[in-house]
Design a protein around this motif. Structure first.
Motif, PDB file in Angstrom:
ATOM      1  N   PHE A   1      63.305  47.877  38.567  1.00 56.75           N
ATOM      2  CA  PHE A   1      62.444  48.007  37.392  1.00 56.75           C
ATOM      3  C   PHE A   1      61.103  47.289  37.564  1.00 56.75           C
ATOM      4  O   PHE A   1      60.302  47.270  36.637  1.00 56.75           O
ATOM      5  N   ALA A   2      60.887  46.715  38.735  1.00 54.78           N
ATOM      6  CA  ALA A   2      59.585  46.054  38.961  1.00 54.78           C
ATOM      7  C   ALA A   2      58.546  47.038  39.495  1.00 54.78           C
ATOM      8  O   ALA A   2      57.402  46.639  39.723  1.00 54.78           O
ATOM      9  N   VAL A   3      58.927  48.310  39.705  1.00 50.08           N
ATOM     10  CA  VAL A   3      57.960  49.235  40.327  1.00 50.08           C
ATOM     11  C   VAL A   3      56.685  49.386  39.495  1.00 50.08           C
ATOM     12  O   VAL A   3      55.589  49.505  40.055  1.00 50.08           O
ATOM     13  N   GLY A   4      56.814  49.367  38.165  1.00 42.71           N
ATOM     14  CA  GLY A   4      55.622  49.502  37.313  1.00 42.71           C
ATOM     15  C   GLY A   4      54.641  48.358  37.564  1.00 42.71           C
ATOM     16  O   GLY A   4      53.443  48.575  37.815  1.00 42.71           O
ATOM     17  N   SER A   5      55.157  47.130  37.542  1.00 43.71           N
ATOM     18  CA  SER A   5      54.292  45.964  37.773  1.00 43.71           C
ATOM     19  C   SER A   5      53.789  45.925  39.206  1.00 43.71           C
ATOM     20  O   SER A   5      52.682  45.424  39.465  1.00 43.71           O
ATOM     21  N   MET A   6      54.578  46.410  40.121  1.00 53.27           N
ATOM     22  CA  MET A   6      54.124  46.457  41.520  1.00 53.27           C
ATOM     23  C   MET A   6      52.901  47.371  41.636  1.00 53.27           C
ATOM     24  O   MET A   6      51.938  47.062  42.345  1.00 53.27           O
ATOM     25  N   MET A   7      52.954  48.510  40.933  1.00 54.92           N
ATOM     26  CA  MET A   7      51.791  49.422  40.944  1.00 54.92           C
ATOM     27  C   MET A   7      50.574  48.737  40.330  1.00 54.92           C
ATOM     28  O   MET A   7      49.447  48.860  40.826  1.00 54.92           O
ATOM     29  N   THR A   8      50.813  48.002  39.238  1.00 55.48           N
ATOM     30  CA  THR A   8      49.707  47.303  38.568  1.00 55.48           C
ATOM     31  C   THR A   8      49.049  46.306  39.523  1.00 55.48           C
ATOM     32  O   THR A   8      47.821  46.290  39.680  1.00 55.48           O
ATOM     33  N   LEU A   9      49.894  45.493  40.177  1.00 55.60           N
ATOM     34  CA  LEU A   9      49.358  44.471  41.077  1.00 55.60           C
ATOM     35  C   LEU A   9      48.575  45.107  42.221  1.00 55.60           C
ATOM     36  O   LEU A   9      47.474  44.659  42.559  1.00 55.60           O
ATOM     37  N   ALA A  10      49.145  46.198  42.784  1.00 53.42           N
ATOM     38  CA  ALA A  10      48.455  46.875  43.893  1.00 53.42           C
ATOM     39  C   ALA A  10      47.111  47.432  43.414  1.00 53.42           C
ATOM     40  O   ALA A  10      46.094  47.326  44.118  1.00 53.42           O
ATOM     41  N   ALA A  11      47.087  47.994  42.210  1.00 51.72           N
ATOM     42  CA  ALA A  11      45.836  48.562  41.686  1.00 51.72           C
ATOM     43  C   ALA A  11      44.772  47.473  41.517  1.00 51.72           C
ATOM     44  O   ALA A  11      43.596  47.683  41.824  1.00 51.72           O
ATOM     45  N   TYR A  12      45.192  46.285  41.057  1.00 50.87           N
ATOM     46  CA  TYR A  12      44.236  45.187  40.915  1.00 50.87           C
ATOM     47  C   TYR A  12      43.744  44.687  42.271  1.00 50.87           C
ATOM     48  O   TYR A  12      42.596  44.260  42.408  1.00 50.87           O
ATOM     49  N   LEU A  13      44.615  44.713  43.280  1.00 51.81           N
ATOM     50  CA  LEU A  13      44.178  44.313  44.624  1.00 51.81           C
ATOM     51  C   LEU A  13      43.114  45.287  45.138  1.00 51.81           C
ATOM     52  O   LEU A  13      42.120  44.891  45.752  1.00 51.81           O
ATOM     53  N   VAL A  14      43.338  46.576  44.865  1.00 45.00           N
ATOM     54  CA  VAL A  14      42.343  47.588  45.252  1.00 45.00           C
ATOM     55  C   VAL A  14      41.049  47.357  44.472  1.00 45.00           C
ATOM     56  O   VAL A  14      39.953  47.445  45.031  1.00 45.00           O
ATOM     57  N   PHE A  15      41.191  47.016  43.195  1.00 47.62           N
ATOM     58  CA  PHE A  15      40.023  46.720  42.352  1.00 47.62           C
ATOM     59  C   PHE A  15      39.202  45.569  42.966  1.00 47.62           C
ATOM     60  O   PHE A  15      37.969  45.619  43.027  1.00 47.62           O
ATOM     61  N   ALA A  16      39.913  44.545  43.449  1.00 46.43           N
ATOM     62  CA  ALA A  16      39.215  43.387  44.038  1.00 46.43           C
ATOM     63  C   ALA A  16      38.374  43.821  45.243  1.00 46.43           C
ATOM     64  O   ALA A  16      37.229  43.400  45.386  1.00 46.43           O
ATOM     65  N   LEU A  17      38.923  44.658  46.091  1.00 47.84           N
ATOM     66  CA  LEU A  17      38.184  45.104  47.277  1.00 47.84           C
ATOM     67  C   LEU A  17      37.084  46.084  46.898  1.00 47.84           C
ATOM     68  O   LEU A  17      35.953  46.012  47.399  1.00 47.84           O
ATOM     69  N   ASN A  18      37.427  47.002  45.999  1.00 46.89           N
ATOM     70  CA  ASN A  18      36.510  48.093  45.647  1.00 46.89           C
ATOM     71  C   ASN A  18      35.349  47.619  44.772  1.00 46.89           C
ATOM     72  O   ASN A  18      34.177  47.908  45.068  1.00 46.89           O
ATOM     73  N   VAL A  19      35.654  46.861  43.741  1.00 46.34           N
ATOM     74  CA  VAL A  19      34.609  46.470  42.783  1.00 46.34           C
ATOM     75  C   VAL A  19      34.005  45.109  43.149  1.00 46.34           C
ATOM     76  O   VAL A  19      32.780  44.967  43.193  1.00 46.34           O
ATOM     77  N   GLN A  20      34.863  44.143  43.448  1.00 54.16           N
ATOM     78  CA  GLN A  20      34.334  42.785  43.692  1.00 54.16           C
ATOM     79  C   GLN A  20      33.701  42.653  45.076  1.00 54.16           C
ATOM     80  O   GLN A  20      32.720  41.948  45.242  1.00 54.16           O
ATOM     81  N   LEU A  21      34.297  43.316  46.091  1.00 51.16           N
ATOM     82  CA  LEU A  21      33.722  43.228  47.441  1.00 51.16           C
ATOM     83  C   LEU A  21      32.862  44.443  47.784  1.00 51.16           C
ATOM     84  O   LEU A  21      32.212  44.464  48.828  1.00 51.16           O
ATOM     85  N   GLY A  22      32.923  45.471  46.968  1.00 58.17           N
ATOM     86  CA  GLY A  22      32.073  46.640  47.172  1.00 58.17           C
ATOM     87  C   GLY A  22      32.535  47.591  48.265  1.00 58.17           C
ATOM     88  O   GLY A  22      31.754  48.403  48.761  1.00 58.17           O
ATOM     89  N   TRP A  23      33.807  47.514  48.637  1.00 60.80           N
ATOM     90  CA  TRP A  23      34.322  48.442  49.650  1.00 60.80           C
ATOM     91  C   TRP A  23      34.529  49.822  49.026  1.00 60.80           C
ATOM     92  O   TRP A  23      34.850  49.933  47.841  1.00 60.80           O
ATOM     93  N   PRO A  24      34.420  50.898  49.815  1.00 60.35           N
ATOM     94  CA  PRO A  24      34.728  52.231  49.268  1.00 60.35           C
ATOM     95  C   PRO A  24      36.195  52.303  48.811  1.00 60.35           C
ATOM     96  O   PRO A  24      37.052  51.639  49.412  1.00 60.35           O
ATOM     97  N   LEU A  25      36.445  53.114  47.790  1.00 61.45           N
ATOM     98  CA  LEU A  25      37.797  53.169  47.207  1.00 61.45           C
ATOM     99  C   LEU A  25      38.847  53.619  48.235  1.00 61.45           C
ATOM    100  O   LEU A  25      39.960  53.088  48.265  1.00 61.45           O
ATOM    101  N   VAL A  26      38.471  54.583  49.080  1.00 61.19           N
ATOM    102  CA  VAL A  26      39.451  55.107  50.050  1.00 61.19           C
ATOM    103  C   VAL A  26      39.883  54.002  51.014  1.00 61.19           C
ATOM    104  O   VAL A  26      41.083  53.806  51.268  1.00 61.19           O
ATOM    105  N   ILE A  27      38.886  53.270  51.530  1.00 62.05           N
ATOM    106  CA  ILE A  27      39.210  52.198  52.492  1.00 62.05           C
ATOM    107  C   ILE A  27      39.988  51.077  51.785  1.00 62.05           C
ATOM    108  O   ILE A  27      40.979  50.558  52.314  1.00 62.05           O
TER     109      ILE A  27
END
Lengths: 286, 247
Positions: free
Chosen positions: A34-60
């Motif tokens: 039942f942690a899969v929902g929160s796991m997706m959330t955490l992964a999405a925020y990690l992508v957000f950190a790279l994509n928005v905060q570090l300016g990396w392209p979303l795909v990378i």
């Protein structure tokens, strides 16, 4: 009606990747995570950190996080689930509920409750056969379809995929056929991590990034996995599409706020009339 | 003749009590040893312990002078010990070919992993299998499943093959086929340790008979001597007095 069905198809497709992760984990580890929902959330925020905060392209950003998240889930399994493995599926399920709270609140602690979004350019929707589609929906369909094809190839053509199916089918026999189950468990977490990371990004593109974003899909994800038959990857795919389309079409006759009731009804009906789901195997006590 | 497998003073069980209470059995290289005995005597538990599915509490298992006691089940397979359980001995959701492939894909020895999943030698032993490669293993008949399980255990070229009641639940035709196959496999140099309820048929192809009862070895004797015993039935039921006849 056609537009509603298309929207439902996209909703269902978003659910396919986490539903596949649930079904793979259940097949090999024999507990509903039942942690899969929160796991997706955490992964999405990690992508957000790279994509928005570090300016990396979303795909990378997504590719990097998907691989890293697979590794992170192996580490989480090592400290959370592995010590409890001998205590049975109920203990593991309860541990997954606790883990879900922890992961979601890590995201909340880091980014607060404010809704955020990835740095992607806005694009004008286009029309095809009177159906209005936006770019995020098309990306969702293409990415999920490619991921499903890759999973099909992995599970049917590659030794590690066959071994995952073998361990899911009969863990004791897998051992005496020379398959080291700890290695297969690590691969299962790694692949589930990649699926959940990509799934988290697709949800973040469909809606906004906020701590409960993954948990809000939990009922639909489990309904899809149960409808298809827990442990059946094909079932997870079909189940997700059915849940998405039926939930969306139901809004034509019931208020949209009650849409959440559809997957719950599907879970109840399938457990009463066909507990093994559409493509699952009847349970045999070994 | 040297002993390929030596079981020394083996104790194992579930929960608090021991089911195996000090088992001593030796399997000479290239021979067939059949274990018979009443239900609950510990025959299947013995094979599970040898395969590593159940922990040995005391004693040792030595294969070609290497102790297996602390090895995991996959490492025991790599050491040369292959096991065919009585039930659930194939992956039902995999195809026949996938079952055969997976039986050798995770072997550490690259030579063993390479080549085709089913060799000419295996096709000769199991001529029915190639026609069923694409079939889901769960859809095979009981006899075909047993043959597939047997073939999977052989794809890794074991030194010792352990069979747990290979003829259980099979039609007379498949029963004959199974024992013929055991004989052929043994003729190719594979030592066989077999647990079997169908004592007379099994002993006809065996060199040595071991009778177990209540977790102990009650008798070890040449198979043809046991076949000639008038009280074979009582022996089978575990009533025989503890006596060791040189094998």
């Amino acid at each position: 009606m056609l537009q509603t069905a298309f929207n439902g198809l996209v909703t269902g497709i978003i659910v396919t990747l986490p539903a596949l992760a649930v079904t793979l984990l259940f097949g090999v580890l024999k507990f509903p995570n039942f942690a899969v929902g929160s796991m997706m959330t955490l992964a999405a925020y990690l992508v957000f950190a790279l994509n928005v905060q570090l300016g990396w392209p979303l795909v990378i950003s997504t590719a990097v996080v998907a691989v890293a998240f697979g590794g992170l889930l192996i580490a989480i399994d090592y400290v959370t689930f592995k010590p409890l493995r001998e205590r049975g599926s109920i203990t593991l399920m309860v541990a997954s509920l606790g883990l879900g709270f922890v992961l979601e609140n890590i995201a909340r602690l880091a980014y607060g409750n404010t809704a955020r979004s990835f740095a992607i350019e806005l694009a004008r929707p286009f029309r095809f056969l009177d159906i209005r589609m936006n770019r995020e929906q098309m990306i969702t369909i293409v990415v999920s379809t490619l991921a499903m094809l890759a999973m099909y190839f992995l599970l049917t053509r590659m030794p590690i995929g066959r071994a995952m199916r073998a361990v899911a089918d009969n863990p004791a026999l897998a051992l005496v056929r020379g398959i080291e189950s700890p290695r297969i468990i690590r691969w299962t977490w790694f692949i589930a991590g990649m699926l959940l990371a990509v799934g988290g990004v697709l949800i973040g593109m469909d809606r906004a990034l906020e701590p409960p974003m993954g948990s809000s899909y939990l009922v639909a994800v489990f309904a899809a996995a149960i409808l298809g038959g827990l442990g059946s990857p094909l079932g997870a795919f079909i189940g997700a599409l059915v849940i998405g389309i039926v939930s969306e079409l139901a809004t034509l006759v019931i208020p949209p706020n009650y849409r959440i009731g559809i997957p719950l009804c599907v879970i109840a009906l399938i457990l009463i009339f066909r507990p093994q789901g559409l493509f699952g195997q009847p349970y045999i006590r070994k | 003749m040297s002993d390929i497998l030596v079981i020394k003073e083996l104790h194992a069980g579930y929960g608090e009590g021991d089911i195996l209470k000090g088992i001593d059995i030796t399997l000479p290289a290239g021979r067939v040893v059949t274990i018979i005995g009443p239900n609950g005597s510990g025959k299947s538990t013995l094979l599970k312990t040898l395969a590593g599915l159940l922990l040995a509490r005391r004693g040792d298992i030595v294969l070609k002078e290497q102790s297996l006691r602390d090895l995991s089940p996959p490492r025991r397979v790599r050491a040369g010990l292959s096991y065919v359980p009585q039930e659930y001995n194939i992956f039902r959701n995999l195809t026949v070919l996938e079952n055969l492939k997976i039986a050798r894909e995770f072997m550490a020895d690259r030579k063993m992993r390479g080549g085709t999943a089913i060799s000419d030698e295996l096709i000769e032993l199991f001529p029915e299998l190639p026609g069923k490669f694409k079939a889901r293993a769960g859809n095979l008949s009981g006899g075909q499943r047993q043959m597939l399980a047997f073939a999977c255990a052989l794809t890794v070229h074991p030194e010792v093959l352990m069979l747990d009641e290979p003829s259980a639940g099979l039609s007379p035709k498949y029963m004959t086929d199974i024992f013929d196959t055991v004989k052929k496999v043994n003729a190719r140099g594979v030592s066989v340790l077999m647990v079997e309820q169908n004592a007379i048929e099994a002993l006809r192809i065996s060199d040595t008979c071991v009778v177990m009862a209540n977790g102990h070895v009650r008798l070890t004797a040449l198979a043809n001597q046991v076949l000639e015993m008038k009280d074979l039935h009582s022996l089978y039921l575990g009533d025989a007095k503890e006596e060791a006849v040189a094998s």
